[in-house]
Scaffold this motif. Structure first.
Motif, short mmCIF file in Angstrom:
data_model
loop_
_atom_site.label_atom_id
_atom_site.label_comp_id
_atom_site.label_asym_id
_atom_site.label_seq_id
_atom_site.Cartn_x
_atom_site.Cartn_y
_atom_site.Cartn_z
N ALA A 1 0.83 -1.21 0.00
CA ALA A 1 0.00 0.00 0.00
C ALA A 1 0.86 1.26 0.00
N ILE A 2 1.93 1.26 0.80
CA ILE A 2 2.80 2.43 0.83
C ILE A 2 3.54 2.60 -0.50
N LEU A 3 3.95 1.49 -1.10
CA LEU A 3 4.60 1.59 -2.41
C LEU A 3 3.63 2.16 -3.45
N ALA A 4 2.35 1.84 -3.31
CA ALA A 4 1.36 2.43 -4.20
C ALA A 4 1.27 3.94 -3.98
N TRP A 5 1.31 4.37 -2.71
CA TRP A 5 1.30 5.81 -2.40
C TRP A 5 2.49 6.49 -3.08
N VAL A 6 3.66 5.85 -2.97
CA VAL A 6 4.86 6.44 -3.56
C VAL A 6 4.69 6.57 -5.07
N ALA A 7 4.12 5.54 -5.70
CA ALA A 7 3.91 5.58 -7.15
C ALA A 7 2.95 6.71 -7.53
N ILE A 8 1.90 6.90 -6.74
CA ILE A 8 0.97 8.01 -7.00
C ILE A 8 1.73 9.34 -6.90
N TYR A 9 2.54 9.46 -5.86
CA TYR A 9 3.31 10.68 -5.64
C TYR A 9 4.28 10.93 -6.79
N GLN A 10 4.85 9.85 -7.33
CA GLN A 10 5.81 9.98 -8.43
C GLN A 10 5.12 10.06 -9.80
N ARG A 11 3.80 10.07 -9.81
CA ARG A 11 3.01 10.16 -11.04
C ARG A 11 3.29 8.99 -11.96
N ARG A 12 3.23 7.81 -11.37
CA ARG A 12 3.39 6.57 -12.15
C ARG A 12 2.08 5.78 -12.00
N ARG B 1 1.88 1.76 -12.35
CA ARG B 1 2.47 1.05 -11.22
C ARG B 1 1.59 1.19 -9.97
N ALA B 2 1.04 2.36 -9.74
CA ALA B 2 0.17 2.57 -8.58
C ALA B 2 -1.03 1.63 -8.64
N ARG B 3 -1.66 1.51 -9.82
CA ARG B 3 -2.83 0.64 -9.97
C ARG B 3 -2.46 -0.82 -9.67
N SER B 4 -1.33 -1.26 -10.21
CA SER B 4 -0.89 -2.63 -10.01
C SER B 4 -0.63 -2.92 -8.53
N LEU B 5 0.04 -1.99 -7.85
CA LEU B 5 0.36 -2.18 -6.44
C LEU B 5 -0.89 -2.17 -5.57
N LEU B 6 -1.85 -1.31 -5.90
CA LEU B 6 -3.10 -1.29 -5.14
C LEU B 6 -3.86 -2.61 -5.29
N ASP B 7 -3.87 -3.15 -6.49
CA ASP B 7 -4.52 -4.45 -6.70
C ASP B 7 -3.84 -5.54 -5.87
N GLU B 8 -2.51 -5.54 -5.85
CA GLU B 8 -1.76 -6.53 -5.06
C GLU B 8 -2.04 -6.36 -3.57
N ALA B 9 -2.10 -5.11 -3.12
CA ALA B 9 -2.35 -4.85 -1.71
C ALA B 9 -3.73 -5.34 -1.29
N LEU B 10 -4.73 -5.11 -2.17
CA LEU B 10 -6.08 -5.59 -1.86
C LEU B 10 -6.12 -7.11 -1.79
N GLU B 11 -5.43 -7.75 -2.70
CA GLU B 11 -5.38 -9.21 -2.70
C GLU B 11 -4.75 -9.73 -1.41
N THR C 1 -10.08 -0.57 4.48
CA THR C 1 -10.58 0.81 4.40
C THR C 1 -9.47 1.77 3.97
N VAL C 2 -8.26 1.50 4.46
CA VAL C 2 -7.13 2.35 4.10
C VAL C 2 -6.86 2.26 2.60
N ILE C 3 -6.85 1.02 2.08
CA ILE C 3 -6.54 0.82 0.66
C ILE C 3 -7.65 1.39 -0.22
N ARG C 4 -8.91 1.21 0.18
CA ARG C 4 -10.02 1.80 -0.59
C ARG C 4 -9.89 3.32 -0.63
N SER C 5 -9.50 3.93 0.49
CA SER C 5 -9.30 5.38 0.50
C SER C 5 -8.15 5.78 -0.40
#
Length: 825
Positions: free
Chosen positions: A503-514, A517-527, A539-543
Motif C-alpha cells: 500500500a505504501i509503495l502504491a502511495w509512492v507511485a501516486i506521488y511519483q506520477r506513475r 504502477r500505482a494501480r498494479s500495487l493497489l490491486d496486489e495490496a487488496l489481494e 478501508t485504508v486501501i479503498r481510501s
C-alpha cells in the motif's frame, strides 16, 4: 501566676519580614485568604521546595489586620520525634507555664476566645502532635484560626487540605513567557544575583525551558537563578540533567534542608517508612505518569505485595511525593515532579533493583500494547466505545513507551522487544502522527543484523518505517523500506506486513506520477489484505484508491472508492478510518465546487476525532476548513483554522505538511493584502519542499505559486518580489513556522541599491512564456504559435515544455484552464 501574667504577650505577632520580593501566586493568596474566613484549619500540602512556608507567611501577612490577637508563626522544622509541641507554641505566644498545671491547659486557656491566626510551619516533623494540638484548639477556641504547612495532611476533623501547586509555566509558542510565575521568579532572582541580567529574545526560550525542566518548583528555580552570577542561562540549561549537583549552593542562612535541592528531597525521603521508600524508588521506572493497575503490575514483589500498593501509594500522595494528577479514561493518573523522580531513580539504582523493575516496566508496556492491538483487530469487532478509552490512556503514557524502547536498546541490548512494542502500536503511531521519534528508533533498531530478529518482526518494522517515512514526506526512504519489507514477506510467506508495504509503495507511485504502477500495487495490496481478512486495512486501501482516482481527475470513481471505505469504517465503528474517507469525500466535493458539502464532510470528520489523537486527519480537516473559509472570504475563520492546523503539524515531523500549511497561509496573506508576507511565505514553503529527499512538486504547484506572485509583482515590482522570495528561501523551517504563526517578524527588506541581483522564483514565467500560455488558452498548436510569433516550431515546443514544468501541469488543457481562471480573476 495570674491569668493576666500568663496571657500578657498575646498581642501583635511575630511574622518575619520577607527577605525578597514575593513573586506570583496572586490568585492563590486571594483564594487562601477567603478560605481562612470560613475554615478553622487550613493545611498547605506539597513537596519540599514547592513554596509552602513562603506562601503561608504571605497569606498570614495579608490577613494580619483581621486578627486583633495577632498572627503567630510556630517553626517546627528542627523538631525531632518525641518533642512536644505545646512548649514551642507557648514560647512563641509568650505564655508561661503555671505551677501544678499542665502547659497544654494553660495554653488553651490563654488562647480562649481571642481572635488570632496561628501559623504552624513544617508540621510533618511532629505530625501526630500537631494533629492532636489542632484538635484541642478547634474544640475550645472558636475564634482561633490555624494555617499549617506540611508534606502530608494532619487528618483532623475540620481540616481543609490545600495542595500547593508548582508555579505556572510558559504556555507554549504564541504566549508571553514572561507572564508565567516561574519565569517571573527566575528573572527576579537572576537579576538580584547578576547585575545587568535581563530576559531577552535570545534567552527567553532557555529560561522557559529551564523553568519547565524544574517543574515550576520555587526552590529549584531560585537555586538555578543564583547561578546566573557565573553561568549563562544556556549553560545552566545544558547541565540541568545533573540538577542535584548543579543546584547545590543555596542561602547559607537558610535551614540546612533548604540549602541544596538534594537536601530538600533527602529530608522528605528520610521521613518515609521502609515500604514507602521501596515503592517510591520503584515508581521511578515510570516516565510521565502511571495508573494504579500499572503500579500494581510493575512495582510489586520483594517486600511489597500487590494488594498493599494502593495503601502505600495513597500515603505517598498524602506526603506530596506523588501527585494524583488527573482522571484519564476513567482511571486516576499519578506522576512525580521530575526532581522527585530523578531522586527516586538514584535510589532505585543504588538499591540494585533497577534492571529487574525496568524489565518489568518494559514487559508491561508490551503487554498493554498487545492488549490494545488485539482489541482493535479481534472478532467480533469492538465498538469505538471499547477502543477509545484505551487510546486515550495510551496518549497519556507515550513517555513510558519511549522509555521502554530506550531501555530495551541501550541497557538490555534487546532490539527485538523494542521493535515488537513499536509494531504493536502501528495504528496509534500512524493515526496519531507520531512520526517523531518513531523514525529515529526504527532506523536504529533496523540496523540490527537480520539474523538477530524474527522475520515477522523485521517485516512489520520495515513496513512501519515506510509508513512513517511517507507520512513525513520522504518517499525515497519509504520506497527503500517497503521494497525490503515486500521482499522479506514474499520470501517468508508473511501476508500481514505485505499488504501494508504494498500500500505504501502504491502511495509512492501516486506521488511519483506513475499511474500504471500505482494501480498494479493497489490491486496486489487488496489481494494480500483479503488473504488475511483485515477489513480495517481494507478501508485504508479503498481510501487510497479514491485518492489515486482523484489525482487523475476521475471524480465519480474517486467518490465510489471513498464511499466504499466509509461503509466499511461504519460497519467496524472505526473512528480512525471513517474520517479518512470523509476527508476524501470533502476533497471530491471541493473539486466539484460544492464548498458547503466539503465543509460538512470536514466538520463531520473533525467531530469524530475529538476524543482521540489523530493528528494527520485533524490537520487535514482544519486545513481544508481554512481553505474553504478563505475561498468564501471569511479571513478571520481562515486564519484561525490554518494557524491551528500548522501548530498541530509542526509537532509531528511532517515536513511536507508544514510546507503545505505555510503555502496556504501565504495565500491568506495575499487575500489580506500583505504582499510582502505572502511572498516570503511562498518562498519558505518552496524551500522546505526542495530540501526534502526525493521531493516531487505536486500537480499545479507552480501555477499556485504564480497566482501568489503575480499580484505581488504588480504592486511591488519584480525586483522586490524576487528579493522577498529569496528572503523566504533563506529561512530555516523553524524560522518559517514562527514567521507563519506571526511569532517572529524578519528584518525589513534592505534597500535594493548596491545589492547583487536576486534570482527570481523558479516558478516565474518569462514574458515570452506568459505570451505563449495565452496562445495555448486560445487553442493554438505549437506550429500555430510558431507562425504567430515568428519562431521555429522547436522553439515553441521548448517554451511549452518549460511552461508545463514551471506550472506543474501535465497537459495543455490544464494550462489553458489556468490562464482562463487567471484572466477571470
Amino acid at each position: 501566676m495570674t491569668q493576666e501574667t500568663a496571657h500578657a504577650s498575646l498581642t501583635g505577632g511575630n511574622l518575619p519580614l520577607e527577605p525578597n520580593g514575593f513573586v506570583g501566586r496572586e490568585a492563590d493568596v486571594e483564594e487562601l485568604a477567603d478560605l481562612l474566613g470560613v475554615a478553622r484549619v487550613v493545611t498547605l500540602c506539597g513537596a519540599g521546595g514547592i513554596g509552602k512556608s513562603r506562601l503561608a507567611i504571605r497569606v498570614a501577612t495579608q490577613l494580619a489586620e483581621e486578627f486583633p490577637g495577632g498572627v503567630w508563626l510556630v517553626e517546627l522544622a528542627d523538631a525531632v520525634p518525641g518533642d512536644l509541641i505545646e512548649p514551642r507554641v507557648a514560647a512563641v505566644l509568650g505564655v508561661k507555664a503555671e505551677p501544678s498545671r499542665a502547659l497544654a491547659d494553660t495554653l488553651i486557656d490563654a488562647l480562649g476566645e481571642r481572635r488570632l491566626l496561628l501559623v504552624m510551619d513544617n508540621c510533618e516533623s511532629l505530625i501526630e502532635e500537631s494533629a492532636r494540638f489542632c484538635r484541642a484548639v478547634l474544640t475550645v477556641c472558636p475564634d482561633v484560626r490555624v494555617l499549617t504547612t506540611s508534606r502530608e495532611p494532619l487528618r483532623v476533623a475540620g481540616e481543609t487540605v490545600w495542595r500547593v501547586p508548582p508555579l505556572s509555566l510558559p504556555r507554549g509558542e504564541g504566549h508571553d513567557a514572561g507572564a508565567s510565575e516561574a519565569v517571573r521568579l527566575f528573572v527576579d532572582r537572576a537579576t538580584a544575583a547578576s547585575r545587568g541580567f535581563a530576559m531577552t529574545e535570545q534567552n527567553a526560550a532557555d529560561i522557559a525551558g529551564l523553568c519547565e525542566a524544574l517543574d515550576g518548583m520555587p526552590l529549584a528555580i531560585e537555586l538555578a537563578a543564583a547561578l546566573c552570577r557565573v553561568l549563562t542561562v544556556e549553560q545552566i540549561n545544558a547541565r540541568i540533567r545533573d540538577r542535584f549537583r548543579l543546584l547545590s549552593a543555596g542561602d547559607r542562612t537558610a535551614p540546612a534542608r533548604q540549602r541544596t535541592l538534594r537536601a530538600t528531597v533527602d529530608w522528605s525521603y528520610q521521613l518515609l517508612n521502609e515500604t514507602e521508600r521501596i515503592l517510591l524508588r520503584r515508581l521511578a521506572v515510570f516516565t510521565g505518569g502511571w495508573t494504579l493497575d500499572m503500579a500494581e503490575q510493575v512495582c510489586a514483589g520483594n517486600a511489597l505485595w500487590a494488594e498493599d500498593v494502593l495503601g502505600v501509594l495513597c500515603d505517598l500522595v498524602d506526603k506530596s511525593l506523588v501527585l494524583a494528577d488527573a482522571e484519564v479514561a476513567g482511571e486516576t493518573r499519578y506522576r512525580m515532579l521530575e526532581t522527585i523522580r530523578e531522586y527516586a531513580a538514584e535510589q532505585l539504582e543504588a538499591s540494585g533493583e533497577e534492571p529487574e523493575f525496568r524489565r518489568l516496566h518494559r514487559d508491561h508496556m508490551i503487554e498493554l500494547a498487545a492488549r490494545i492491538h488485539q482489541t482493535i483487530v479481534r472478532r467480533p469487532r469492538p465498538t469505538w466505545a471499547e477502543i477509545c478509552p484505551m487510546l486515550v490512556m495510551l496518549d497519556e503514557l507515550q513517555a513510558n513507551v519511549w522509555a521502554a524502547v530506550r531501555w530495551s536498546v541501550e541497557a538490555a541490548s534487546d532490539p527485538e522487544s523494542a521493535l515488537r512494542l513499536l509494531v504493536l502500536l502501528r495504528w496509534p503511531i500512524i493515526a496519531g502522527g507520531r512520526f517523531t521519534p518513531t523514525d529515529k528508533w526504527l532506523d536504529r533498531l533496523l540496523d540490527t543484523a537480520p539474523e538477530e530478529l524474527a522475520p515477522y518482526v523485521r517485516g512489520d518494522a520495515l513496513a512501519l518505517r515506510g509508513q512513517v517515512a511517507f507520512g513525513q514526506g520522504d518517499p525515497d526512504t519509504a520506497q527503500i523500506a517497503c521494497t525490503a519489507a515486500v521482499e522479506l514477506c514474499r520470501e517468508t510467506g508473511l501476508p500481514g506486513p505485505l499488504s501494508g508495504a504494498l500500500a505504501i509503495l502504491a502511495w509512492v507511485a501516486i506521488y511519483q506520477r506513475r499511474p500504471e504502477r500505482a494501480r498494479s500495487l493497489l490491486d496486489e495490496a487488496l489481494e494480500a489484505v483479503h488473504t488475511i481478512d483485515d477489513p480495517w486495512h481494507e478501508t485504508v486501501i479503498r481510501s487510497m484508491e479514491g485518492t489515486f482516482a482523484l489525482s487523475e481527475g476521475r471524480a465519480k470513481e474517486s467518490q465510489r472508492s471513498f464511499e466504499a471505505a466509509l461503509a466499511i469504517a461504519h460497519e467496524l465503528d472505526n473512528h480512525w478510518a471513517a474520517p479518512v474517507a470523509l476527508i476524501g469525500l470533502a476533497q471530491v466535493a471541493w473539486l466539484r465546487g460544492d464548498l458547503a458539502e466539503a465543509r460538512a464532510h470536514y466538520e463531520r470528520a473533525l467531530d469524530m476525532l475529538q476524543d482521540i489523537t489523530a493528528h494527520w486527519q485533524s490537520i487535514t480537516c482544519l486545513s481544508g476548513l481554512g481553505r474553504i473559509a478563505l475561498a468564501q472570504g471569511d479571513l478571520v475563520t481562515a486564519r484561525a483554522r490554518l494557524i491551528e492546523s500548522l501548530r498541530l503539524c509542526t509537532g509531528t515531523g511532517q515536513r511536507l505538511g508544514v510546507a503545505r500549511r505555510i503555502e496556504t497561509l501565504a495565500q491568506l496573506a495575499l487575500a489580506e493584502e500583505d504582499d510582502r508576507r505572502a511572498v516570503r511565505l511562498a518562498g519558505a514553503s518552496a524551500a522546505i519542499r526542495s530540501a526534502m529527499s526525493g521531493a516531487v512538486l505536486p500537480p499545479g504547484f507552480g501555477a499556485r505559486m504564480e497566482e501568489l506572485l503575480q499580484p505581488a509583482r504588480v504592486r511591488l515590482g519584480d525586483a522586490l518580489v524576487a528579493q522577498l522570495w529569496a528572503h523566504g528561501q533563506e529561512m530555516s523551517q523553524e524560522q518559517a513556522v514562527r514567521y507563519a504563526l506571526q511569532l517572529d517578524e524578519p528584518c525589513e527588506t534592505p534597500v535594493l541599491l548596491g545589492r547583487p541581483p536576486v534570482v527570481a522564483p523558479l516558478t516565474t514565467l518569462t514574458c515570452r512564456e506568459a505570451e505563449i500560455a495565452e496562445l495555448i488558452a486560445r487553442g493554438m498548436s505549437n506550429r500555430a504559435i510558431a507562425d504567430e510569433l515568428v519562431i521555429s516550431p522547436a522553439t515553441a515546443a521548448r517554451h511549452v515544455a518549460n511552461i508545463l514544468a514551471k506550472l506543474g501541469f501535465s497537459s495543455r488543457t490544464q494550462v489553458a484552464t489556468w490562464v482562463v481562471e487567471q484572466n477571470r480573476s
